[in-house]
Design an enzyme around this catalytic site. Structure first.
Site, mmCIF file in Angstrom:
data_model
loop_
_atom_site.group_PDB
_atom_site.id
_atom_site.type_symbol
_atom_site.label_atom_id
_atom_site.label_comp_id
_atom_site.label_asym_id
_atom_site.label_seq_id
_atom_site.Cartn_x
_atom_site.Cartn_y
_atom_site.Cartn_z
ATOM 1 N N THR A 12 0.819 -1.223 0.000
ATOM 2 C CA THR A 12 0.000 0.000 0.000
ATOM 3 C C THR A 12 0.846 1.265 0.000
ATOM 4 O O THR A 12 0.485 2.250 -0.642
ATOM 5 C CB THR A 12 -0.915 0.001 1.251
ATOM 6 O OG1 THR A 12 -1.834 -1.062 1.098
ATOM 7 C CG2 THR A 12 -1.681 1.291 1.414
ATOM 8 N N SER A 54 1.616 -7.552 -1.088
ATOM 9 C CA SER A 54 2.312 -8.583 -0.307
ATOM 10 C C SER A 54 1.579 -9.920 -0.278
ATOM 11 O O SER A 54 2.162 -10.940 0.097
ATOM 12 C CB SER A 54 2.614 -8.093 1.100
ATOM 13 O OG SER A 54 1.459 -8.069 1.884
ATOM 14 N N THR A 85 1.580 -4.596 4.165
ATOM 15 C CA THR A 85 1.402 -4.979 5.570
ATOM 16 C C THR A 85 0.800 -6.378 5.737
ATOM 17 O O THR A 85 0.991 -7.015 6.763
ATOM 18 C CB THR A 85 0.502 -3.965 6.301
ATOM 19 O OG1 THR A 85 -0.781 -3.948 5.662
ATOM 20 C CG2 THR A 85 1.107 -2.583 6.309
ATOM 21 N N ASP A 86 0.078 -6.851 4.704
ATOM 22 C CA ASP A 86 -0.706 -8.081 4.898
ATOM 23 C C ASP A 86 0.152 -9.303 5.248
ATOM 24 O O ASP A 86 -0.256 -10.137 6.050
ATOM 25 C CB ASP A 86 -1.557 -8.370 3.652
ATOM 26 C CG ASP A 86 -2.632 -7.308 3.438
ATOM 27 O OD1 ASP A 86 -2.904 -6.549 4.392
ATOM 28 O OD2 ASP A 86 -3.187 -7.228 2.329
HETATM 29 N N1 ASP Z 1 -2.663 -5.360 0.331
HETATM 30 C C1 ASP Z 1 -1.582 -4.526 0.810
HETATM 31 C C2 ASP Z 1 -0.329 -5.381 0.855
HETATM 32 O O1 ASP Z 1 -0.144 -6.145 1.753
HETATM 33 C C3 ASP Z 1 -1.917 -3.998 2.161
HETATM 34 C C4 ASP Z 1 -0.899 -3.050 2.757
HETATM 35 O O2 ASP Z 1 0.211 -2.872 2.313
HETATM 36 O O3 ASP Z 1 -1.264 -2.423 3.793
HETATM 37 O O4 ASP Z 1 0.479 -5.326 -0.056
#
Ligand code: ASP
Length: 330
Positions: A12, A54, A85-86
């Site tokens: 993100t 991710s 973050t995932d």
């Molecule tokens: N879907 C995103 C990822 O994990 C979520 C994030 O980065 O917060 O790449």
């Protein structure tokens, strides 16, 4: 001025809204602008090594990230990895096992809102990651929402809140206050041991979360599919049913066939202890390994990494009996 390499992998933090939803961009101008601003405090180099959400980061990407970090480490004071973050907690745990005894900080960060958005948490998370390098927080950490957490203890616990990560069963490594960085716990590093890269992992690991009534035959199908390692999230302190549907009996068959089985708890906090109840002791007798207070992310990545080092279940047990970076308390 500390010399820092930022390795971008997507997520993100660098995403923009497109017709198919949010998609990572290689170098959004807002990210480059923020790094430019921060470069009056740090000597920053920036390299894009991946451009993925991710959810698409798997063992091949972990290996690439580990190799890039390992090669760059001698030339910088620390490395920041921007990451979605995932699955960040999985990557952070895996890097902990792949890069052993790093003598410098390796910090993962990302954001809940893209850096291009006015409400984004990206700038402060990046600044927190850089502060970890300033304070020489050695080893793999996650920097998020003004906190520094050990990479092998962090878990993503919120989908929307800025406080997306928690350090489970272990104190935060540090916190940022108005008066600066407060380091709260010390990091383990075996003195005198060289930093080594051990990037081999096995993909033949499955995570099974039990429900009351799970059909034991599911374990047969996992064996037939070729899984060599299994993490079972059992109930409470470590129970599983044997009435009518005998899970512990089936688990014994699996262990006898050479599958490495790790039993953890569905509870997020505190340790599992299979010796407490009959429903746990039966499991203990199968020869399964106890995850104790490890996070599921750490147990899964440790098993994948262990099976990359050896195919001997006894050796896997020895690996689980080793505390590499504070991922387990005995
Ligand atoms: N879907 C995103 C990822 O994990 C979520 C994030 O980065 O917060 O790449």
């Amino acid at each position: 001025m500390k010399k820092v390499l930022i390795l971008a992998t997507g997520g993100t933090i660098s995403s923009k809204e497109g017709s198919e939803g949010m998609v990572p961009q290689t170098a959004p101008k807002e990210l480059l602008g923020t790094l430019q601003e921060l470069s009056c405090h740090y000597d920053i180099s920036y390299r894009v090594i991946l451009n993925l959400d991710s959810s698409n980061i798997q063992s091949e990407e972990w290996q690439l990230i580990a190799e890039e970090v390992y090669e760059a480490l001698p030339h910088y004071d620390g490395i920041v990895i921007t990451h979605g973050t995932d699955t960040m907690a999985y990557t952070a745990s895996m890097l902990t096992f792949m890069i052993q005894n790093p003598e410098k900080p390796i910090v993962l960060t990302g954001s809940q809102i893209p850096i291009s958005h006015p409400l984004s948490d990206a700038r402060s998370n990046l600044a927190t990651a850089l502060a970890a390098i300033d304070h020489n927080v050695i080893g793999v950490s996650i920097a998020f929402n003004h906190k520094l957490m050990s990479g092998c203890r962090a878990v993503k616990v919120r989908t929307m809140g800025f406080d997306a990560f928690e350090s489970v069963n272990s104190p935060d490594v540090g916190e940022i206050f108005a008066d600066g960085v407060h380091l709260l716990s010390t990091r383990l590093r075996a003195e005198g041991l060289p930093c080594v890269l051990k990037p081999k992992v096995s993909n033949e690991v499955f995570l099974l979360k039990l429900i009351p009534g799970t059909n034991p035959q599911v374990l047969d199908s996992l064996y037939e599919t070729g899984y060599k390692g299994l993490v079972v999230e059992s109930f409470g302190a470590g129970g599983m049913h044997f009435l009518r549907r005998d899970l512990s009996g089936k688990l014994r068959e699996l262990v006898e066939k050479g599958v490495s089985v790790v039993v953890s708890s569905q509870c997020l906090y505190e340790k599992s202890d299979l010796s407490l109840y009959e429903v746990g002791r039966r499991v203990l007798k199968t020869g399964a390994i106890q995850a104790l207070d490890m996070t599921t992310e750490a147990a899964v990545t440790k098993l994948m990494w262990a099976l990359g080092q050896t195919s001997d279940p006894e050796e896997v047990k020895k690996i689980f009996a080793t505390n590499y970076a504070g991922e387990i308390s005995f």
